[in-house]
Design an enzyme around this catalytic site. Structure first.
Site, PDB file in Angstrom:
ATOM      1  N   GLY A   1     132.944 -18.541 -14.400  1.00  0.00           N
ATOM      2  CA  GLY A   1     133.358 -19.189 -15.634  1.00  0.00           C
ATOM      3  C   GLY A   1     134.800 -18.943 -16.048  1.00  0.00           C
TER       4      GLY A   1
ATOM      5  N   VAL B   1     130.013  -3.196 -18.021  1.00  0.00           N
ATOM      6  CA  VAL B   1     130.779  -2.754 -19.203  1.00  0.00           C
ATOM      7  C   VAL B   1     129.913  -2.000 -20.209  1.00  0.00           C
ATOM      8  CG1 VAL B   1     132.606  -4.523 -19.082  1.00  0.00           C
ATOM      9  CG2 VAL B   1     130.524  -4.978 -20.432  1.00  0.00           C
TER      10      VAL B   1
ATOM     11  N   ASN C   1     136.829 -10.451 -21.625  1.00  0.00           N
ATOM     12  CA  ASN C   1     136.108 -11.720 -21.493  1.00  0.00           C
ATOM     13  C   ASN C   1     134.608 -11.529 -21.219  1.00  0.00           C
ATOM     14  OD1 ASN C   1     135.787 -14.682 -20.531  1.00  0.00           O
ATOM     15  ND2 ASN C   1     135.298 -13.489 -18.685  1.00  0.00           N
TER      16      ASN C   1
ATOM     17  N   TYR D   1     123.800 -13.281 -31.347  1.00  0.00           N
ATOM     18  CA  TYR D   1     125.009 -13.670 -30.604  1.00  0.00           C
ATOM     19  C   TYR D   1     126.155 -13.909 -31.589  1.00  0.00           C
ATOM     20  CZ  TYR D   1     128.280 -16.139 -27.577  1.00  0.00           C
ATOM     21  OH  TYR D   1     129.406 -16.507 -26.895  1.00  0.00           O
TER      22      TYR D   1
ATOM     23  N   LYS E   1     129.814 -11.943 -31.908  1.00  0.00           N
ATOM     24  CA  LYS E   1     131.116 -12.605 -31.792  1.00  0.00           C
ATOM     25  C   LYS E   1     131.894 -12.496 -33.101  1.00  0.00           C
ATOM     26  CE  LYS E   1     131.148 -13.692 -27.450  1.00  0.00           C
ATOM     27  NZ  LYS E   1     132.148 -13.115 -26.543  1.00  0.00           N
TER      28      LYS E   1
ATOM     29  N   THR F   1     130.053 -23.370 -18.147  1.00  0.00           N
ATOM     30  CA  THR F   1     130.159 -22.262 -17.180  1.00  0.00           C
ATOM     31  C   THR F   1     128.724 -21.848 -16.845  1.00  0.00           C
ATOM     32  OG1 THR F   1     130.140 -20.668 -18.985  1.00  0.00           O
ATOM     33  CG2 THR F   1     132.316 -21.440 -18.275  1.00  0.00           C
TER      34      THR F   1
END
Ligand code: NDP
Ligand code: 8X3
Length: 248
Positions: free
Chosen positions: A13, A57, A83, A149, A153, A184
Site C-alpha cells: 500500500g 511495531v 505509516n 479505529y 487515528k 490498498t
C-alpha cells in the site's frame, strides 16, 4: 544530497509506494514491516541503498533493540514516515471484538510511539529531521462502526500536534497526513480477508492509490527546510467526508 528515510509498513500500500517514490529520486531507505519476504522483494526492485528490518511495531523491546542499534551508516534518519497501521472490524461498540481493539490501539498508537521514541532523540541532537505521521480522515471525523479505529487515528492527529510543540525548539518538522479512501490492502485487513466486502468499499468510485499518497509524502518531505506542511487532508474527488461519497 540523498535523504535517509525510514518507512514503517513498507510491505504494501502507501508504505510500499512511498519507498518506490523516494527511491526514484535516489534517497536511501530503511524499509520495515513484519513480512520479510515482501521487504526483500521490494528492496531488490529499488536501485538505491536499502536496509530491511523485520519487526512488529507492537513489540516495544524489538523496536528499541532493532532501531536502537542501527548500523553506524544508517543512524542518521532524516525522514521518519510513521505509516504502519490498520483497521480491524467495523462492529458497533457493544459488539466489538476486544482483540481487534487491542490490535488497532497497539499498532496505530503504541507502535507509532515506540518507533518515534527511538528515532526522535537523534533528530533532536542533530537539530534536523522530519516526522510524517499517517493519520486518516478517521482522525478528523467519526463514523458508524469506526469507533476504535477513529479513536486511534484521532490519537495520531493529537500526537502530531503535540510532537510539533515538543520538537519545535529543535527545528524538526512534523507533518500529519489524513487520507480518505485509498485502495490498498487496508480493506482486506479490515474485513479479515473477505474480498467481497473489501471490493464493495471502492465499487463505483475512483479511490486514491498508494502512489497518490506517496506523492504527497514526498512533496512534504522535499520542501525547503523552513517550510512545514502541518496537516494535510487528501481525499479522492468523489469523497466529501468520511461518510459521503459519490458512486456512479
Ligand atoms: P496496507 O494494509 O496496504 O498496509 C499496511 C502496512 O502496515 C503494511 O505494510 C503492514 O506490514 C504494516 N503493518 C501493519 N501492522 C503492523 C505491525 N504490527 N507491525 C509492523 N507493520 C505493520 O494499508 P495502507 O497502505 O492503506 O495503510 C497504511 C496507513 O495508512 C495505515 O496507518 C492506515 O491506517 C492509513 N490509512 C489508510 C487509508 C486507506 O483507505 N487505505 C486511509 C487513511 C489512512 P506487515 O503486514 O508486513 O507488517
Ligand atoms: C481509512 C479511511 O474512512 O476507512 O483510514 O476510515 S476510513
Amino acid at each position: 544530497m540523498p535523504l535517509t528515510v525510514l518507512i514503517t509498513g513498507a510491505t504494501s500500500g502507501i508504505g510500499e509506494a512511498t519507498a518506490i517514490k523516494f527511491a526514484a529520486a535516489g534517497h536511501r531507505l530503511i524499509l520495515t514491516g513484519r513480512r520479510e519476504e515482501r521487504l526483500n522483494e521490494l528492496a531488490a526492485r529499488l536501485e538505491v541503498e536499502t536496509l530491511c528490518l523485520t519487526f512488529d511495531v507492537r513489540e516495544q523491546a524489538a523496536v528499541a533493540d532493532i532501531l536502537g542499534n542501527l548500523p553506524e551508516n544508517w543512524k542518521e534518519i532524516d525522514v521518519l514516515v510513521n505509516n504502519a497501521g490498520l483497521a480491524v472490524g467495523r462492529s458497533p461498540i457493544h459488539e466489538g471484538d476486544i482483540d481487534d481493539w487491542e490490535r488497532m490501539i497497539d499498532t496505530n498508537i503504541k507502535g507509532l510511539l515506540y518507533v518515534t521514541r527511538v528515532i526522535s532523540p537523534g533528530m533532536t541532537t542533530r537539530k534536523k529531521g522530519h516526522i510524517i505521521n499517517i493519520s486518516s480522515i478517521a482522525g478528523k471525523e467519526v463514523y458508524l462502526g469506526g469507533n476504535v479505529y477513529c479513536a486511534t487515528k484521532q490519537g495520531v492527529d493529537a500526537l502530531s500536534k503535540a510532537m510539533r510543540m515538543d520538537l519545535l525548539q529543535f527545528g524538526i518538522r512534523v507533518t500529519n497526513i489524513a487520507p480518505g479512501m485509498v485502495d490498498t490492502e487496508f480493506s482486506i485487513v479490515r474485513f479479515k480477508g473477505d474480498e467481497d466486502k473489501a471490493r464493495a468499499v471502492y465499487e463505483g468510485l475512483q479511490p486514491l492509490t498508494g502512489e497518490d499518497i506517496a506523492d504527497v509524502i514526498f512533496y512534504a518531505a522535499t520542501l525547503p527546510a523552513h517550510v512545514c506542511l502541518n496537516d494535510i487532508v487528501v481525499m479522492p474527488t468523489c469523497q466529501a467526508s468520511a461518510t459521503q461519497v459519490h458512486r456512479g
